[in-house]
Design an enzyme around this catalytic site. Structure first.
Site, PDB file in Angstrom:
ATOM      1  N   SER A  43     -31.594  -0.994 -37.411  1.00 31.21           N
ATOM      2  CA  SER A  43     -32.592  -0.238 -38.182  1.00 31.21           C
ATOM      3  C   SER A  43     -33.813  -1.112 -38.480  1.00 31.21           C
ATOM      4  O   SER A  43     -34.832  -0.595 -38.938  1.00 31.21           O
ATOM      5  CB  SER A  43     -31.977   0.294 -39.480  1.00 31.21           C
ATOM      6  OG  SER A  43     -31.316  -0.739 -40.187  1.00 31.21           O
ATOM      7  N   ASP A  81     -25.839  -6.229 -35.715  1.00 29.62           N
ATOM      8  CA  ASP A  81     -25.757  -4.887 -35.115  1.00 29.62           C
ATOM      9  C   ASP A  81     -26.332  -4.988 -33.700  1.00 29.62           C
ATOM     10  O   ASP A  81     -27.530  -5.230 -33.521  1.00 29.62           O
ATOM     11  CB  ASP A  81     -26.625  -3.958 -35.981  1.00 29.62           C
ATOM     12  CG  ASP A  81     -26.307  -2.492 -35.814  1.00 29.62           C
ATOM     13  OD1 ASP A  81     -25.274  -2.162 -35.204  1.00 29.62           O
ATOM     14  OD2 ASP A  81     -27.091  -1.676 -36.336  1.00 29.62           O
ATOM     15  N   GLU A 113     -22.318   0.483 -31.645  1.00 41.82           N
ATOM     16  CA  GLU A 113     -22.237   1.933 -31.751  1.00 41.82           C
ATOM     17  C   GLU A 113     -21.193   2.389 -30.752  1.00 41.82           C
ATOM     18  O   GLU A 113     -21.325   2.157 -29.548  1.00 41.82           O
ATOM     19  CB  GLU A 113     -23.606   2.583 -31.520  1.00 41.82           C
ATOM     20  CG  GLU A 113     -24.542   2.320 -32.687  1.00 41.82           C
ATOM     21  CD  GLU A 113     -25.843   3.102 -32.636  1.00 41.82           C
ATOM     22  OE1 GLU A 113     -25.994   4.006 -31.785  1.00 41.82           O
ATOM     23  OE2 GLU A 113     -26.723   2.818 -33.467  1.00 41.82           O
ATOM     24  N   GLU A 180     -21.139   7.513 -39.914  1.00 40.35           N
ATOM     25  CA  GLU A 180     -22.504   7.883 -40.308  1.00 40.35           C
ATOM     26  C   GLU A 180     -22.735   9.383 -40.169  1.00 40.35           C
ATOM     27  O   GLU A 180     -22.504   9.963 -39.104  1.00 40.35           O
ATOM     28  CB  GLU A 180     -23.518   7.097 -39.441  1.00 40.35           C
ATOM     29  CG  GLU A 180     -24.970   7.462 -39.759  1.00 40.35           C
ATOM     30  CD  GLU A 180     -25.994   6.475 -39.204  1.00 40.35           C
ATOM     31  OE1 GLU A 180     -25.610   5.399 -38.697  1.00 40.35           O
ATOM     32  OE2 GLU A 180     -27.197   6.780 -39.298  1.00 40.35           O
TER      33      GLU A 180
HETATM   34  N1  MHF Z   1     -34.742   3.517 -43.199  1.00 39.06           N
HETATM   35  C1  MHF Z   1     -33.697   3.951 -42.492  1.00 39.06           C
HETATM   36  N2  MHF Z   1     -32.655   4.512 -43.117  1.00 39.06           N
HETATM   37  C2  MHF Z   1     -31.564   4.954 -42.424  1.00 39.06           C
HETATM   38  O1  MHF Z   1     -30.588   5.427 -43.050  1.00 39.06           O
HETATM   39  C3  MHF Z   1     -31.572   4.834 -41.001  1.00 39.06           C
HETATM   40  C4  MHF Z   1     -32.691   4.228 -40.388  1.00 39.06           C
HETATM   41  N3  MHF Z   1     -33.738   3.815 -41.152  1.00 39.06           N
HETATM   42  N4  MHF Z   1     -32.756   4.048 -39.020  1.00 39.06           N
HETATM   43  C5  MHF Z   1     -31.569   4.269 -38.237  1.00 39.06           C
HETATM   44  C6  MHF Z   1     -30.811   5.424 -38.742  1.00 39.06           C
HETATM   45  C7  MHF Z   1     -31.495   6.760 -38.593  1.00 39.06           C
HETATM   46  N5  MHF Z   1     -30.940   7.505 -39.686  1.00 39.06           N
HETATM   47  C8  MHF Z   1     -31.274   8.830 -40.018  1.00 39.06           C
HETATM   48  C9  MHF Z   1     -32.576   9.265 -39.898  1.00 39.06           C
HETATM   49  C10 MHF Z   1     -32.916  10.550 -40.236  1.00 39.06           C
HETATM   50  C11 MHF Z   1     -31.943  11.451 -40.681  1.00 39.06           C
HETATM   51  C12 MHF Z   1     -32.342  12.841 -40.993  1.00 39.06           C
HETATM   52  O2  MHF Z   1     -33.403  13.061 -41.523  1.00 39.06           O
HETATM   53  N6  MHF Z   1     -31.523  13.855 -40.671  1.00 39.06           N
HETATM   54  C13 MHF Z   1     -31.856  15.276 -40.907  1.00 39.06           C
HETATM   55  C14 MHF Z   1     -32.119  16.014 -39.629  1.00 39.06           C
HETATM   56  C15 MHF Z   1     -32.956  15.259 -38.662  1.00 39.06           C
HETATM   57  C16 MHF Z   1     -33.887  16.098 -37.843  1.00 39.06           C
HETATM   58  O3  MHF Z   1     -34.280  17.177 -38.301  1.00 39.06           O
HETATM   59  O4  MHF Z   1     -34.237  15.627 -36.745  1.00 39.06           O
HETATM   60  C17 MHF Z   1     -30.679  15.963 -41.548  1.00 39.06           C
HETATM   61  O5  MHF Z   1     -30.927  16.771 -42.453  1.00 39.06           O
HETATM   62  O6  MHF Z   1     -29.575  15.747 -41.092  1.00 39.06           O
HETATM   63  C18 MHF Z   1     -30.635  11.012 -40.805  1.00 39.06           C
HETATM   64  C19 MHF Z   1     -30.299   9.704 -40.475  1.00 39.06           C
HETATM   65  C20 MHF Z   1     -30.051   6.686 -40.465  1.00 39.06           C
HETATM   66  N7  MHF Z   1     -30.537   5.325 -40.183  1.00 39.06           N
HETATM   67  C1  KIV Z   2     -27.165   2.248 -41.200  1.00 45.84           C
HETATM   68  C2  KIV Z   2     -26.354   1.175 -40.549  1.00 45.84           C
HETATM   69  C3  KIV Z   2     -24.910   1.549 -40.423  1.00 45.84           C
HETATM   70  C4  KIV Z   2     -26.947   0.725 -39.240  1.00 45.84           C
HETATM   71  O1  KIV Z   2     -26.380   0.857 -38.184  1.00 45.84           O
HETATM   72  C5  KIV Z   2     -28.273   0.077 -39.268  1.00 45.84           C
HETATM   73  O2  KIV Z   2     -28.815  -0.190 -40.353  1.00 45.84           O
HETATM   74  O3  KIV Z   2     -28.789  -0.198 -38.182  1.00 45.84           O
HETATM   75 MG    MG Z   3     -27.572   0.382 -36.504  1.00 45.00          MG
END
Ligand code: MHF
Ligand code: KIV
Ligand code: MG
Length: 270
Positions: A43, A81, A113, A180
């Protein structure tokens, strides 16, 4: 020295805490607060390197950041990671890339992953002495296949598949599993079925621990997932510090007497 074994023992009676960190000063803060695991997450792609996703992160970037984190960490377990395509394609590249994190960056473990293709890779790495943390549910390196960062394991068939993969990675020797963005009841059942600790993000309260991205926890992210939580306003504090500097220079208040000195011997250097 922290070991993966102590994490497995701890999971029996206490919640495991894991946060990401990508540099020495923040790793020191996380370590000194007693958080169990520091994940040098890919991330960092969006959190510190300014990319749209995690896909561009390189093994060199991960090694450099993991080394910085490890230098600042005394007690927490440091997990690197592994970035997109640095594992799983070619076995000797996988071993070389993961091995670098332990040999050259002083990580205690790597995270991959997971999917059907990482079962044998996990087994091989563990055989060689590289502890592996698995990761199921939303695996952001597959964003182009998944079509977005959507919830995973939302029907019985995909949840059952996730459970089978979780068991296969435990069997292959993974010491822990990140879940996740999966339904709470799916995460609870997977947790129940495994011996190794599960660490959830957007996976409800019934995993053995919780992980979040540090920038989100700090309140430093422009956008963060709904399942994240801001526990501070670090961005506001940074904005106040920068504005303070700008104002003090523009008004002539900085630098003051205590920041400056003159050399008496020198009067004319023309
Ligand atoms: N700052 C940050 N926080 C995170 O938790 C995170 C990252 N970056 N980068 C890698 C992944 C990406 N992650 C994410 C990013 C976006 C959603 C999200 O907004 N999900 C929406 C739908 C997405 C869409 O519409 O495309 C949801 O409601 O599930 C979830 C996890 C979790 N991880
Ligand atoms: C959110 C965690 C599990 C991760 O894979 C990341 O920060 O990259
Ligand atoms: Mg990761």
């Amino acid at each position: 020295m922290p070991t993966v074994r102590t994490l497995q023992e701890k999971a029996n009676d206490e919640e495991i805490t894991m946060l990401t960190a990508y540099d020495a000063p923040t790793a020191e803060i996380v370590d000194e607060s007693g958080v169990d695991v520091i994940l040098v997450g890919d991330s960092m792609g969006n959190a510190v390197l300014g990319y749209e996703s995690t896909l561009p992160v390189t093994v060199d970037e991960m090694q450099s950041r993991t080394a910085a984190v490890a230098r600042a960490t005394d007690d927490a377990l440091v997990v690197a990671d592994m970035p997109f395509l640095s594992y799983g394609a070619d076995e000797s590249d996988t071993i070389q890339n993961c091995g670098r994190m332990l040999k050259e960056a002083d990580a205690n473990a790597v995270k991959l992953e997971s999917g059907p293709h990482t079962v044998s890779v996990t087994e091989r790495l563990v055989d060689l002495g590289i502890p592996v943390m698995a990761h199921l549910g939303l695996t952001p390196q597959r964003v182009h296949q998944l079509g977005g960062y959507f919830r995973q394991g939302t029907d019985e068939e995909s949840a059952a598949e996730m459970l089978e993969l979780a068991k296969a990675h435990e069997e292959a020797g993974a010491f822990s599993l990140v879940l996740e963005h999966v339904p709470s009841n799916v995460a609870a059942q997977i947790t129940e079925a495994l011996e190794i600790p599960t660490i959830g993000i957007g996976a409800g309260p019934d995993t053995d621990g919780q992980v979040l991205v540090l920038n989100d926890v700090f309140g430093l992210s422009d956008r963060s997932p709904y399942f994240s939580e801001q526990f501070g306003d670090v961005k506001g504090e940074m904005e106040r510090a920068v504005a303070g500097f700008r104002d003090a220079v523009e008004s002539g208040e900085f630098p003051a007497e205590e920041h400056s000195y003159s050399e008496d011997e020198i009067d004319d250097i023309y």
